[in-house]
Motif scaffolding. Sequence first.
Motif, PDB file in Angstrom:
ATOM      1  N   LEU A 140       0.827  -1.209   0.000  1.00 25.26           N
ATOM      2  CA  LEU A 140       0.000   0.000   0.000  1.00 25.26           C
ATOM      3  C   LEU A 140       0.860   1.256   0.000  1.00 25.26           C
ATOM      4  CD1 LEU A 140      -2.872  -0.970   2.476  1.00 25.26           C
ATOM      5  CD2 LEU A 140      -3.066  -0.532   0.031  1.00 25.26           C
ATOM      6  N   HIS A 141       1.954   1.207   0.778  1.00 26.66           N
ATOM      7  CA  HIS A 141       2.878   2.339   0.840  1.00 26.66           C
ATOM      8  C   HIS A 141       3.432   2.642  -0.550  1.00 26.66           C
ATOM      9  CE1 HIS A 141       6.571   4.575   1.759  1.00 26.66           C
ATOM     10  NE2 HIS A 141       5.974   4.935   2.888  1.00 26.66           N
ATOM     11  N   ALA A 142       3.806   1.611  -1.271  1.00 25.77           N
ATOM     12  CA  ALA A 142       4.345   1.788  -2.622  1.00 25.77           C
ATOM     13  C   ALA A 142       3.286   2.321  -3.580  1.00 25.77           C
ATOM     14  CB  ALA A 142       4.897   0.460  -3.131  1.00 25.77           C
ATOM     15  N   CYS A 143       2.044   1.869  -3.436  1.00 27.27           N
ATOM     16  CA  CYS A 143       0.967   2.331  -4.313  1.00 27.27           C
ATOM     17  C   CYS A 143       0.703   3.828  -4.130  1.00 27.27           C
ATOM     18  CB  CYS A 143      -0.318   1.547  -4.022  1.00 27.27           C
ATOM     19  SG  CYS A 143      -0.283  -0.152  -4.614  1.00 27.27           S
ATOM     20  N   ASN A 186       0.900  10.339   1.931  1.00 25.16           N
ATOM     21  CA  ASN A 186       0.830   8.887   2.005  1.00 25.16           C
ATOM     22  C   ASN A 186       0.312   8.478   3.382  1.00 25.16           C
ATOM     23  OD1 ASN A 186       1.280   6.102   2.059  1.00 25.16           O
ATOM     24  ND2 ASN A 186       3.155   6.241   0.843  1.00 25.16           N
ATOM     25  N   PRO A 187      -0.908   7.968   3.479  1.00 24.65           N
ATOM     26  CA  PRO A 187      -1.481   7.626   4.789  1.00 24.65           C
ATOM     27  C   PRO A 187      -0.871   6.383   5.429  1.00 24.65           C
ATOM     28  CG  PRO A 187      -2.971   6.942   3.052  1.00 24.65           C
ATOM     29  CD  PRO A 187      -1.852   7.682   2.381  1.00 24.65           C
ATOM     30  N   VAL A 188      -0.053   5.668   4.672  1.00 29.82           N
ATOM     31  CA  VAL A 188       0.518   4.421   5.190  1.00 29.82           C
ATOM     32  C   VAL A 188       1.919   4.643   5.767  1.00 29.82           C
ATOM     33  CG1 VAL A 188       0.848   1.959   4.649  1.00 29.82           C
ATOM     34  CG2 VAL A 188      -0.756   3.304   3.322  1.00 29.82           C
ATOM     35  N   THR A 189       2.441   5.863   5.625  1.00 34.55           N
ATOM     36  CA  THR A 189       3.811   6.136   6.038  1.00 34.55           C
ATOM     37  C   THR A 189       4.069   5.782   7.501  1.00 34.55           C
ATOM     38  OG1 THR A 189       4.032   7.904   4.410  1.00 34.55           O
ATOM     39  CG2 THR A 189       5.579   7.932   6.265  1.00 34.55           C
ATOM     40  N   ALA A 190       3.116   6.081   8.375  1.00 31.68           N
ATOM     41  CA  ALA A 190       3.320   5.861   9.808  1.00 31.68           C
ATOM     42  C   ALA A 190       3.071   4.420  10.232  1.00 31.68           C
ATOM     43  CB  ALA A 190       2.414   6.790  10.616  1.00 31.68           C
TER      44      ALA A 190
END
Length: 278
Positions: free
Chosen positions: A2-5, A29-33
């Motif tokens: 997801l982070h890559a997407c 990017n909401p997945v960064t954390a």
Amino acid sequence: MLHACFNFGIKGDYDPTRITEKRFYIQHNPVTATKKNTKASQPGNRVLSHEEVRLFWNNIDNTHRVGFVMACAIRFMLATAGQRPKQLLRATWEDYDFQRNCVTLIDRKGRQGTAKIHVVPLTGRAMAILRAVREVSASYPWPFCSGVKGRSGANKGELLPLTLESLKNGFIRYNKALAERASAEGKPAPEPFTARDIRRTVKNLMIDAGINREQRNLLQSHAQNGVDVKHYDRHEHLPEKRESIRRYDALLDKILKGEEITLVNMDTYRQQKELSFS
């Protein structure tokens, strides 16, 4: 994933070279954390014993639904010191130099990675496998091709070399055969292994053969560090690779013949050296 997407979407929105009008309008990017689940991506540690290597070499061609070309490809992985299977399968006949007895592989990290030339010397054992498989695939672009055409997707109807999926199935079928044999003998099934474990096993065999880390990395095309490597060290290292694979093949030969192998205990060796200087 997801982070890559999300990163892909962000970069696409602000890429001045993009040729499409499609926008994602992603602000961050909401997945960064989100912390990575390290337990789910632990590196493997399966290493085959000498006896497992011998049995694998001798029996892979007798495994149900593992064809002759596939068995040759798997043995070729061992004979070439554990080269990456994707590179071996994609190599064409034109990539083989039968004058110098070597094959040129393209080592590329990631989809946009810079291509790196990796020249692998071929032993008599590897050359024998090529001669055998040539009887089947001489008319195809690749040595390891069974004549099967793509059945779906962009490659439908096109002639293809053996795929990683086919290779994976070969290992699955061999592991299944081992498990069934063990069950018939009332024994526990041995731990299964994959093509990646073969590469790791070869690395350990090279250690047993006394090949140092730098030469092991050269032969298996691991990244070399240092300014001198990046800017000046661009030759093929063929002499060093030939010596390394010669030492590895000598050990592999003993393993395949079932000969007893005595390895040096380094702790004992160091103690003896200390005593000799005292």
